[in-house]
Write an enzyme that holds these catalytic residues in place. Structure first.
Site, PDB file in Angstrom:
ATOM      1  N   LYS A  53      16.767  30.634 -57.227  1.00  0.00           N
ATOM      2  CA  LYS A  53      15.329  30.753 -56.994  1.00  0.00           C
ATOM      3  C   LYS A  53      14.549  31.193 -58.236  1.00  0.00           C
ATOM      4  O   LYS A  53      13.343  30.932 -58.342  1.00  0.00           O
ATOM      5  CB  LYS A  53      15.065  31.743 -55.859  1.00  0.00           C
ATOM      6  CG  LYS A  53      15.531  31.294 -54.490  1.00  0.00           C
ATOM      7  CD  LYS A  53      14.537  30.363 -53.844  1.00  0.00           C
ATOM      8  CE  LYS A  53      14.855  30.110 -52.379  1.00  0.00           C
ATOM      9  NZ  LYS A  53      13.826  29.298 -51.716  1.00  0.00           N
ATOM     10  N   THR A  75       3.875  36.063 -52.252  1.00  0.00           N
ATOM     11  CA  THR A  75       4.665  35.074 -51.532  1.00  0.00           C
ATOM     12  C   THR A  75       5.294  35.710 -50.312  1.00  0.00           C
ATOM     13  O   THR A  75       5.219  36.931 -50.120  1.00  0.00           O
ATOM     14  CB  THR A  75       5.759  34.466 -52.444  1.00  0.00           C
ATOM     15  OG1 THR A  75       6.263  33.271 -51.830  1.00  0.00           O
ATOM     16  CG2 THR A  75       6.896  35.445 -52.676  1.00  0.00           C
ATOM     17  N   SER A  78      12.637  35.742 -47.426  1.00  0.00           N
ATOM     18  CA  SER A  78      13.686  36.561 -46.807  1.00  0.00           C
ATOM     19  C   SER A  78      14.511  37.279 -47.860  1.00  0.00           C
ATOM     20  O   SER A  78      15.385  38.065 -47.530  1.00  0.00           O
ATOM     21  CB  SER A  78      14.602  35.685 -45.941  1.00  0.00           C
ATOM     22  OG  SER A  78      15.232  34.695 -46.730  1.00  0.00           O
ATOM     23  N   GLN A  83      12.722  38.129 -54.805  1.00  0.00           N
ATOM     24  CA  GLN A  83      13.276  38.717 -56.026  1.00  0.00           C
ATOM     25  C   GLN A  83      12.864  37.911 -57.249  1.00  0.00           C
ATOM     26  O   GLN A  83      12.515  38.464 -58.292  1.00  0.00           O
ATOM     27  CB  GLN A  83      14.803  38.749 -55.953  1.00  0.00           C
ATOM     28  CG  GLN A  83      15.372  39.661 -54.885  1.00  0.00           C
ATOM     29  CD  GLN A  83      16.881  39.581 -54.853  1.00  0.00           C
ATOM     30  OE1 GLN A  83      17.549  39.930 -55.806  1.00  0.00           O
ATOM     31  NE2 GLN A  83      17.428  39.100 -53.748  1.00  0.00           N
ATOM     32  N   GLY A 179      17.178  24.779 -46.508  1.00  0.00           N
ATOM     33  CA  GLY A 179      16.351  25.635 -45.665  1.00  0.00           C
ATOM     34  C   GLY A 179      14.949  25.072 -45.688  1.00  0.00           C
ATOM     35  O   GLY A 179      14.562  24.229 -44.881  1.00  0.00           O
ATOM     36  N   GLY A 181      13.957  23.321 -48.322  1.00  0.00           N
ATOM     37  CA  GLY A 181      14.116  22.023 -48.965  1.00  0.00           C
ATOM     38  C   GLY A 181      13.761  21.968 -50.435  1.00  0.00           C
ATOM     39  O   GLY A 181      13.834  20.894 -51.044  1.00  0.00           O
ATOM     40  N   ALA A 213      20.776  26.426 -37.240  1.00  0.00           N
ATOM     41  CA  ALA A 213      19.468  26.287 -37.895  1.00  0.00           C
ATOM     42  C   ALA A 213      19.348  24.846 -38.374  1.00  0.00           C
ATOM     43  O   ALA A 213      19.131  24.579 -39.543  1.00  0.00           O
ATOM     44  CB  ALA A 213      19.333  27.258 -39.057  1.00  0.00           C
TER      45      ALA A 213
END
Length: 327
Positions: A53, A75, A78, A83, A179, A181, A213
């Protein structure tokens, strides 16, 4: 820029290259034998903030003009995106406001705090995340960096697969978890860019997600973005990073590429986490164990000669490893 393009992949990579780690690629004879082909792991768990990320955060935050950045960035996340934004904001010297669900892992909460960001907690639903974020932005005038539905974030995430393909040019399949995408759509763009610029065969990109999910899988089948079911929200997957719905930009990229998605059980995710620990001496997050689970469950067909898996992160609470839980 409203929509990412494969032609922008190399430009974005050069922009963030000075700030990100060029992460290693690992392989294992045992894993190759289990799968029946060569498997290569791109270890983004060794990236700054311990996850891929950071790439997207860098590409979204660092180029911001001072007139926009002065009020900081905000933002919802989760964990890993929070971070990453916190770290990118720290590098740029601006405030960061991170909305986190109340059930976010402690290890990720502490990491966000460690990078100097302000955390605002909310209920663990997409609606609560978005509503709380709107309130934060109204109070601070901070610039919103979406976790995945942002062109610059997608192009930043694309840099992982772009690096991967330059490290192992013979890859004919890359598997990512999905998740929101951002990584998946970025990897599709990177594969297209590498194919065009290097005159190489187009590497297939596909994804794996938990059965608990499986909204991305259902989205691809239906042709429209689907949400988690009430049961999936009540009994969430262990893969906390994959509990979000697809973004519009990622879904458009995925749909154009007719992206294939396979789903795996919760038990297989835990088994894959443990297998990577035992064979690679790496603790990885449940979210990035999902593609490994798909391989070990033989969900990937036909057999490819060189399969690449992006190991997306390693931010795990060591006091709560899932195979240590009492059944």
């Amino acid at each position: 820029m409203d929509f990412p393009d494969s032609f922008d992949v190399s430009v974005s990579y050069e922009r963030i290259k000075p700030f990100v780690h060029h992460t290693p690629v690992l392989h294992s004879t045992d894993l190759n034998e289990k799968i029946g082909t060569k498997v290569w792991l791109k270890c983004e768990n060794f990236q700054k903030v311990g996850a891929f990320k950071f790439r997207g955060a860098c590409n979204a935050v660092l180029p911001l003009e001072n007139s926009i950045a002065k009020n900081g960035v905000a933002t919802h996340s989760s964990g890993n995106h929070g971070q990453a934004i916190a770290k990118a904001a720290q590098i740029k010297g601006i405030p960061a406001y991170i909305v986190m669900p109340s059930n976010a892992p402690i290890v990720k909460i502490e990491a966000v705090k460690g990078y100097g960001a302000e955390i605002i907690f909310c209920e663990p639903t997409q609606m609560a995340r978005e509503q709380t974020l709107l309130e934060v932005i109204e109070q601070t005038n901070a610039y919103f960096v979406h976790p995945y539905d942002d062109a610059n974030v997608v192009l930043g995430q694309a840099s992982s697969a772009w690096e991967f393909l330059h490290q192992i040019p013979e890859l004919d399949l890359i598997i990512t978890p999905v998740g929101g995408g951002g990584l998946l759509s970025g990897s599709i763009l990177a594969a297209e860019a590498f194919h065009t610029s290097n005159n190489q065969p187009l590497c297939k990109v596909m994804a794996a997600e938990p059965e608990q999910a499986n909204d991305a899988y259902r989205s691809m089948l239906s042709g429209s973005i689907q949400s988690l079911t009430d049961e999936q929200i009540t009994n969430p997957t262990i893969a906390d990073g994959l509990r979000t719905s697809l973004g519009t930009i990622p879904f458009q990229v995925m749909s154009r590429a007719q992206t294939e998605i396979v789903c795996v059980s919760e038990e297989s995710i835990v088994q894959a986490m443990r297998y990577i620990w035992e064979r690679f001496n790496m603790i990885i997050e449940a979210s990035c164990a999902v593609p490994i689970a798909a391989l070990l469950e033989k969900k990937i067909t036909p057999i490819f000669k060189n399969i690449g898996v992006i190991i997306t992160g390693g931010n795990v609470d060591l006091d709560h490893l899932p195979w240590n839980k009492k059944q």
